[in-house]
Design a protein around this motif. Structure first.
Motif: not given
Length: 406
Positions: A45-57
């Motif tokens: 997946f796109a790095p921005e999407v991965v970073e967002k999911v990780i940050s929220e969790n």
């Protein structure tokens, strides 16, 4: 919050606390698992999407940590309270056990009859059994709380939200600080006594300095060998000046040196004799000892006796059970203990370390070691006694004969 060290709290509090704590730990575990799985899918997946999911969790998991902090404190306090309750139950149980022993003693001596004993003993047995059951329940509760905290420690350390594991062990009592050792007062050094010798002089003073005669020896520094001996306070003692001769076998008589004596070569070597001179007869007034006669010094042991002597202890002499114990050491211990040099078995009146035989110079002595029944030498109770050989020694009810072989 769960009240610390209180066993009387509502029994529902502890299960509810444990359930709430475990639910929060499971919630944190779920968010942390989402973070790990998102990191594993980073290449799809796109790095921005991965970073967002990780940050929220991660943010959600940190909020759970904020809820876990006070719950963890409550859990630790609950464990402390349970341990305090366990100690109290154990103390009461120990007291009941002591009361039970008291009842058994009173029953054994006849103070309590059978019916009275059984009535009171039944009540105490019930208390002891109830205490055992309660201790088992408390141990089970402590185990449940400790397991929950250990699981949170493992998860929190792995996720990096715990810097150090939460300890469920009670804090050790602080050791009392050692009292400072008292400072030792300096010991006054006595002033050095004046040296009676004058620097640069050859005068030497001999004798008692408290009023007795002091003899002065003056050595001539002019190259001669003259020595002048006389009293320092002129008490009338006759003075002599004796020439040092290479041959020390000079024999004097009333008229002066004998014809066989070496003559003085000059005035510096003349011999001045006092009134008291050695008699003409070399043997006059002297107690000459034969070659085989021992020399005694001021009542001390004869010189010929100052040498190693052999001795033995005969146990149960002249009986079928006779034993010979050589006394070959400076100190020989006798007693019931195994580590004695001579162990006395099957005699209950012999102490563990009963007595000892020791050697001082050529002589032997026996000394009692403050034994319960004492040590006897020739029927006499002794503390310490010299042994000359032939003595009968009784230790407890065991007989010995001491003999010197040389």
């Amino acid at each position: 919050m769960f009240p610390a060290h209180q066993e009387t709290a509502d029994p529902m509090e502890k299960p509810e606390l444990l359930s709430k704590f475990q639910a929060k730990v499971d919630e944190f575990s779920r968010y942390h698992a989402f973070v790990e799985k998102a990191q594993a899918q980073a290449d799809r997946f796109a790095p921005e999407v991965v970073e967002k999911v990780i940050s929220e969790n991660k943010e959600k998991s940190l909020k759970v940590v904020e809820d876990l902090i006070p719950l963890t404190v409550d859990i630790v306090e609950a464990i402390d309270g349970l341990r305090a309750a366990r100690d109290k139950v154990e103390s009461d149980s120990a007291e009941s056990s002591m009361r039970m022993q008291e009842l058994e003693l009173r029953h054994a001596i006849g103070e309590l009859d059978e019916d009275g004993f059984e009535k009171e003993a039944a009540e105490l047995r019930g208390e002891v059994d109830s205490a055992k059951s309660r201790i088992a329940e408390i141990d089970e509760e402590i185990e449940s709380f400790t397991t929950a905290v250990d699981g949170w420690n493992e998860l929190g350390m792995k996720a990096g939200v715990l810097a150090a594991p939460v300890s469920t062990e009670p804090e050790p009592e602080p050791e009392p600080e050692p009292e400072p050792e008292p400072e030792l007062e300096p010991v006054p050094v006595p002033a050095a006594e004046e040296d009676p010798l004058v620097e640069g002089s050859d005068d030497i003073l001999f004798g008692d300095h408290d009023g007795a005669d002091i003899v002065e020896i003056a050595v001539d520094d002019e190259g001669g060998d003259d020595i002048a001996i006389g009293p320092a306070d002129d008490m009338g003692v006759h003075a002599e000046r004796v020439t040092i001769q290479d041959d020390l076998s000079v024999v004097f008589d009333d008229a002066g040196p004998s014809d066989d004596a070496p003559q003085a070569d000059s005035a510096d070597e003349e011999i001045l004799l006092g009134e008291d001179v050695l008699p003409d007869d070399d043997d006059a007034g002297l107690d000459i000892l034969g070659d085989d006669e021992p020399l005694e010094l001021d009542g001390a042991e004869p010189v010929n006796d100052i040498k190693p002597r052999r001795a033995v202890l005969l146990q149960s002499e002249s009986s079928p059970d006779e034993q010979v114990h050589p006394v070959t050491k400076d100190v020989v211990s006798i007693g019931r203990g195994r580590d004695n040099d001579i162990q006395v078995r099957n005699d209950s009146k012999v102490s563990r370390y009963h007595c000892k035989i020791y050697r001082r110079g050529p002589n032997y002595y026996i000394e009692d070691n403050k034994s319960a029944n004492g040590s006897l030498v020739n029927g006499e109770l002794i503390t310490e006694r010299r042994l000359f050989g032939g003595e009968e020694i009784i230790v407890g009810e065991t007989f010995f004969r001491f003999r010197i072989m040389d």
